[in-house]
Design an enzyme around this catalytic site. Structure first.
Site, PDB file in Angstrom:
ATOM      1  N   ASP A  11       0.853  -1.183   0.000  1.00 46.71           N
ATOM      2  CA  ASP A  11       0.000   0.000   0.000  1.00 46.71           C
ATOM      3  C   ASP A  11       0.891   1.236   0.000  1.00 46.71           C
ATOM      4  OD1 ASP A  11      -2.215   1.637   0.087  1.00 46.71           O
ATOM      5  OD2 ASP A  11      -2.955   0.918   2.015  1.00 46.71           O
ATOM      6  N   HIS A  12       0.337   2.336  -0.471  1.00 45.07           N
ATOM      7  CA  HIS A  12       1.077   3.595  -0.508  1.00 45.07           C
ATOM      8  C   HIS A  12       1.047   4.243   0.871  1.00 45.07           C
ATOM      9  CE1 HIS A  12       0.467   3.874  -5.117  1.00 45.07           C
ATOM     10  NE2 HIS A  12       1.709   3.518  -4.852  1.00 45.07           N
ATOM     11  N   TYR A  51      -4.822   4.785   0.497  1.00 53.64           N
ATOM     12  CA  TYR A  51      -5.963   3.992   0.008  1.00 53.64           C
ATOM     13  C   TYR A  51      -5.703   3.162  -1.245  1.00 53.64           C
ATOM     14  CZ  TYR A  51      -7.725   8.028   2.640  1.00 53.64           C
ATOM     15  OH  TYR A  51      -7.895   9.042   3.553  1.00 53.64           O
ATOM     16  N   HIS A  52      -4.530   2.549  -1.366  1.00 57.68           N
ATOM     17  CA  HIS A  52      -4.237   1.765  -2.564  1.00 57.68           C
ATOM     18  C   HIS A  52      -3.693   0.376  -2.228  1.00 57.68           C
ATOM     19  CE1 HIS A  52      -3.509   6.011  -4.362  1.00 57.68           C
ATOM     20  NE2 HIS A  52      -4.785   5.684  -4.451  1.00 57.68           N
ATOM     21  N   PRO A  53      -4.411  -0.434  -1.437  1.00 62.92           N
ATOM     22  CA  PRO A  53      -3.912  -1.771  -1.121  1.00 62.92           C
ATOM     23  C   PRO A  53      -4.001  -2.709  -2.320  1.00 62.92           C
ATOM     24  CG  PRO A  53      -6.125  -1.498  -0.240  1.00 62.92           C
ATOM     25  CD  PRO A  53      -5.718  -0.161  -0.792  1.00 62.92           C
TER      26      PRO A  53
END
Length: 529
Positions: free
Chosen positions: A291-292, A465-467
């Site tokens: 994730d980011h 919010y980028h899993p």
């Protein structure tokens, strides 16, 4: 199973990937029957339709947001991180910032180099073009006429333009198209909107009625059903639905490994601990979570073009309603994160390794911590983190929220890069273009030494919010799915969403997720002949 509860295909999850899969299969020759099962509601919240509504949708658990938490993060002072995930037909496209980016060509060439044949940039660019309906028109990088409307922001804040100018003054190139010939630079983001309204994936793909497509909203998919090692259906609520051809799981990087494990596909020892019968021992299900990791600098600033929890913003909203309704213009069309860019932490790098998001209001703890003043926020995230985490089950039922462990900053290089990113943000905020808007920092002063800045990062960093990655695609035996997204060890089952990414893309993930869904449908139809 009742013959009335039967479809050719069952799609589990109605996020961007699931909506794409379902629509493309339903529209294919022969009009196969498709059932989409979605835990959340069929109809989006009115706040979702209004772009600025993101400020109220992300912070709170509700009908349209799972609002998960991580397990305590050792490198973040033991804090639990926050994992908002969209719930409903449209998935996370119901609550995200609508930003349209694809990542970098090297991301996809890297997938291919890892054994994912057919996923190089030359393979996926035509799909990105096909799904797009860009207001700027079609060219070698963009498409027109696709389901996903992409537009420029209708009424960007003057502060967003000032931020871009400040970054240019710091030596970063201006870029008006992050999905064009080069990604590097700073500018205003393009967004998934039509006429100033959010266009979520549900509206984009499933709004047109199809007699052969049925959406079962508000019903959880409890597990996949098997005869032997072949997937034959899905337990949907208290009913068993049969899939004559395939089951395609599109529940996202958190939901897809959860569904697989509840169905007996996952790490055998973990499943047995919960009393789940093991169908296929797949150790990598739930592993490789990426994730980011993001750090935000918030400033209290009073200026026209910024918003906050104060009377002035309420007045501006009231005055904007007319322009929004009649022309799709005004502050209600803002996605909050209007500007940003992709920059290098060091000039000698081949490509950007940091992403910026500039927000026209303060975003403290995902806007869960309110401040009664206007302000602005600048996010910086590590584009290709080295840290890896996992998703595990907390219970043997779909209603139990999974255990999410991103293991943020466990790789020291991620902290070093985020530290440099924070330094860059402070330099941009000090540039002449933002001189008139220098407010007081919410946390810290901007003059901390490295130890002080690391302490601030540990106290405030979290996901942007980028899993991805928890049902990793690959050619090796441990990969959860093969390059055609078929689940290894069983038949009649695919996974198609961000969970299959072998490595996180260098950007926001809605466009890549839709692309993965499109490709999954194409693979299915090719194999059916």
């Amino acid at each position: 199973m009742s013959s009335q509860l039967t479809a050719d295909f069952i799609v589990v999850g109605a996020g961007p990937a699931g909506c794409a899969v379902a629509a493309r299969l339903a529209d294919s020759p022969g009009a196969p029957s498709v059932v989409v099962v979605e835990t959340g509601p069929a109809t989006p919240s009115w706040l979702s339709r209004v772009p600025i509504g993101i400020a109220a949708l992300v912070p709170f658990r509700g009908r349209h947001n799972y609002a998960y938490q991580t397990v305590p993060q050792a490198q973040l002072d033991g804090r639990r991180g926050y994992v908002p995930r969209g719930r409903g037909v449209g998935g996370s496209s119901l609550i995200n910032a609508m930003i349209c980016t694809r990542g970098q060509p090297q991301d996809y060439d890297g997938w291919a180099a890892q054994g994912c044949a057919g996923w190089a940039w030359r393979d996926v660019l035509p799909v990105f073009r096909r799904i797009e309906d860009n207001a700027r028109g079609a060219d070698e990088w963009h498409g027109a006429g696709g389901p996903l409307a992409v537009d420029d922001l209708r009424s960007p804040s003057p502060l967003s333009r000032a931020f871009v100018e400040a970054a240019v003054q710091c030596g970063y190139p201006r870029n008006d198209d992050f999905n064009g010939p080069r990604q590097e630079g700073v500018g205003l983001y393009q967004v998934y909107q039509r006429d100033g309204r959010r266009l979520d994936a549900g509206r984009a793909y499933l709004d047109r009625p199809r007699p052969n497509l049925r959406v079962l909203a508000g019903r959880p998919a409890r597990r996949i059903l098997f005869e032997g090692r072949r997937a034959i259906g899905v337990q949907i609520g208290d009913r068993a639905w049969r899939a004559r051809r395939e089951v395609i799981v599109c529940a996202g990087a958190i939901g897809s490994p959860q569904v697989l494990m509840l169905s007996g596909i996952g790490p055998a020892a973990h499943l047995r601990e919960l009393g789940i019968a093991v169908l296929h021992d797949a150790p990598d299900v739930g592993e490789h979570l990426q994730d980011h990791i993001d750090y935000t600098v918030n400033l209290r600033v009073r200026a026209r073009g910024l918003i906050g929890n104060n009377p002035a913003t309420i007045v501006r909203i009231a005055r904007s309603i007319g322009a929004y309704r009649s022309r799709g213009e005004g502050m209600l069309t803002s996605n909050a994160a209007e500007a940003g860019g992709f920059i290098k932490s060091r000039a000698e790098l081949e490509r950007p390794d940091l992403q910026l998001h500039f927000c026209i209001g303060m975003v403290d703890d995902h806007n869960r911590r309110m401040h009664f003043s206007s302000g602005m926020a600048v996010h910086v995230c590590v584009l290709r983190p080295a840290s890896r985490g996992r998703v595990r089950l907390a219970g043997a039922d779909i209603v139990s929220a999974p255990l999410i462990d991103p293991n943020f900053l466990s790789a020291p290089q991620d902290m070093a890069l985020l530290l440099e990113g924070a330094r860059i943000v402070h330099r941009i905020l000090a540039a002449p273009a933002l001189a008139a808007y220098r407010g007081r920092q919410l946390y810290g002063t901007g003059t901390e030494d490295d130890d002080g800045l690391r302490a601030l990062i540990r106290a405030h960093a979290d996901t942007i919010y980028h899993p991805v990655g928890t049902c990793r695609m690959g050619a090796d035996a441990r990969a959860v799915v093969d390059p055609r997204l078929r689940v290894r060890g069983v038949e009649g089952l695919r996974v198609a969403d961000a969970s299959v990414m072998p490595a996180l893309v260098s950007g926001n993930t809605q466009a890549p997720s839709a692309m993965i869904g499109e490709r999954a449908a194409a693979f299915v139809l090719e194999e059916l002949g």
